[in-house]
Design a protein around this motif. Sequence first.
Motif, short mmCIF file in Angstrom:
data_model
loop_
_atom_site.label_atom_id
_atom_site.label_comp_id
_atom_site.label_asym_id
_atom_site.label_seq_id
_atom_site.Cartn_x
_atom_site.Cartn_y
_atom_site.Cartn_z
N SER A 1 47.87 37.26 37.97
CA SER A 1 47.75 38.14 38.85
C SER A 1 48.74 39.14 38.81
CB SER A 1 48.27 37.04 40.12
OG SER A 1 49.57 36.71 39.95
N VAL A 2 49.70 39.18 37.89
CA VAL A 2 50.58 40.24 37.80
C VAL A 2 49.92 41.68 36.92
CG1 VAL A 2 52.82 41.05 36.61
CG2 VAL A 2 52.71 38.68 37.58
N TYR A 3 49.23 41.02 35.82
CA TYR A 3 48.35 42.08 35.29
C TYR A 3 47.25 42.64 36.17
CZ TYR A 3 44.98 44.27 31.97
OH TYR A 3 44.15 45.00 31.13
N LYS A 4 46.57 41.80 37.00
CA LYS A 4 45.47 42.35 38.19
C LYS A 4 46.14 43.33 38.96
CE LYS A 4 42.43 40.65 41.56
NZ LYS A 4 42.35 41.69 42.35
N GLU A 5 47.43 42.83 39.56
CA GLU A 5 48.12 43.99 40.40
C GLU A 5 48.62 45.29 39.81
OE1 GLU A 5 52.43 43.94 42.95
OE2 GLU A 5 51.89 42.29 42.08
N GLY A 6 49.05 45.08 38.61
CA GLY A 6 49.41 46.24 37.94
C GLY A 6 47.95 47.21 37.41
N TRP A 7 47.02 46.44 37.20
CA TRP A 7 45.76 47.50 36.69
C TRP A 7 44.86 47.87 38.03
CZ3 TRP A 7 40.80 48.47 37.86
CH2 TRP A 7 39.98 48.80 36.74
N ASP A 8 45.06 47.15 39.25
CA ASP A 8 44.50 48.01 40.37
C ASP A 8 45.47 49.04 40.78
OD1 ASP A 8 42.62 45.95 40.33
OD2 ASP A 8 43.55 44.60 42.01
N GLU A 9 46.63 48.71 40.84
CA GLU A 9 47.68 49.90 41.18
C GLU A 9 47.45 51.09 40.16
OE1 GLU A 9 52.51 50.43 41.60
OE2 GLU A 9 51.59 48.78 42.58
N GLY A 10 47.43 50.96 38.91
CA GLY A 10 47.38 51.91 38.06
C GLY A 10 46.10 52.46 38.16
N TYR A 11 44.98 51.95 38.44
CA TYR A 11 43.67 52.58 38.44
C TYR A 11 43.46 53.58 39.73
CZ TYR A 11 38.65 53.17 39.21
OH TYR A 11 37.49 53.89 39.10
N TYR A 12 43.94 53.02 40.84
CA TYR A 12 44.06 53.83 42.10
C TYR A 12 45.13 55.02 42.11
CZ TYR A 12 40.92 50.51 43.53
OH TYR A 12 39.65 49.49 43.92
N ASP A 13 46.32 54.86 41.37
CA ASP A 13 47.09 55.74 41.56
C ASP A 13 46.73 57.29 40.54
OD1 ASP A 13 48.92 54.70 42.86
OD2 ASP A 13 50.33 53.90 41.42
N CYS A 14 46.21 56.72 39.60
CA CYS A 14 45.87 57.44 38.24
C CYS A 14 44.37 58.06 38.72
CB CYS A 14 45.96 57.07 36.83
SG CYS A 14 47.43 56.70 36.36
N TYR A 15 43.53 57.61 39.46
CA TYR A 15 42.24 57.81 39.86
C TYR A 15 42.71 59.20 40.81
CZ TYR A 15 37.43 58.51 41.77
OH TYR A 15 36.22 58.74 42.22
N SER A 16 43.22 58.77 41.86
CA SER A 16 43.61 59.80 42.89
C SER A 16 44.71 61.07 42.48
CB SER A 16 44.45 59.29 44.06
OG SER A 16 45.62 58.71 43.65
N ASP A 17 45.30 60.78 41.46
CA ASP A 17 46.04 61.78 40.73
C ASP A 17 45.14 62.92 40.04
OD1 ASP A 17 48.40 60.96 41.84
OD2 ASP A 17 49.22 60.26 39.87
N ARG A 18 44.34 62.26 39.16
CA ARG A 18 43.09 63.03 38.43
C ARG A 18 42.31 63.82 39.37
NH1 ARG A 18 42.22 66.41 34.81
NH2 ARG A 18 40.26 65.92 33.43
N GLU A 19 41.81 63.11 40.22
CA GLU A 19 40.67 63.91 41.46
C GLU A 19 41.69 64.94 41.90
OE1 GLU A 19 39.44 61.68 44.92
OE2 GLU A 19 37.57 61.78 43.92
N LEU A 20 42.82 64.78 42.30
CA LEU A 20 43.64 65.96 43.08
C LEU A 20 43.63 67.00 42.05
CD1 LEU A 20 45.28 67.09 45.34
CD2 LEU A 20 47.07 65.95 44.61
N GLU A 21 44.16 66.69 40.80
CA GLU A 21 44.09 67.66 39.72
C GLU A 21 43.01 68.56 39.67
OE1 GLU A 21 44.71 67.78 34.82
OE2 GLU A 21 45.97 66.18 35.86
N ILE A 22 41.86 67.88 39.55
CA ILE A 22 40.41 68.37 39.38
C ILE A 22 40.45 69.47 40.48
CG2 ILE A 22 38.03 68.13 39.14
CD1 ILE A 22 38.67 65.53 37.43
N TRP A 23 40.57 69.05 41.67
CA TRP A 23 40.57 69.81 42.97
C TRP A 23 41.26 70.88 42.72
CZ3 TRP A 23 43.71 71.11 46.80
CH2 TRP A 23 43.41 71.66 47.79
N MET A 24 42.56 70.71 42.53
CA MET A 24 43.53 72.01 42.25
C MET A 24 43.07 73.10 41.38
SD MET A 24 47.08 70.27 43.09
CE MET A 24 47.90 71.62 42.51
#
Length: 95
Positions: free
Chosen positions: A64-87
């Motif tokens: 569950s700790v790996y899962k929590e980290g994976w989920d958080e990392g995925y959504y954080d970096c997905y949104s950061d990358r999407e914003l970077e592309i938008w900018m």
Amino acid sequence: MKYMILGIATFFLLSGCTVKYENIYSKLPAFQEGYKDGCESGEEAASNSFSQKKIDIKRYNNDSVYKEGWDEGYYDCYSDRELEIWMRHPAIFGY
């Protein structure tokens, strides 16, 4: 108006990233490993719809700790990358 939106987006991108990425180092190693894998997957998914996720599926389902980290990392970096592309290419999004 366009420049105001870009300015606000830049502010949130820069202020949020520092805190977000510094906080993972205070977490358990399993969380950090999950976050790293999820982050790589999220960045790829935001910039390439045919990307494959980097995930240890057995560990994701049982740790569950790996899962929590994976989920958080995925959504954080997905949104950061999407914003970077938008900018970089606001015309794609109608601005």
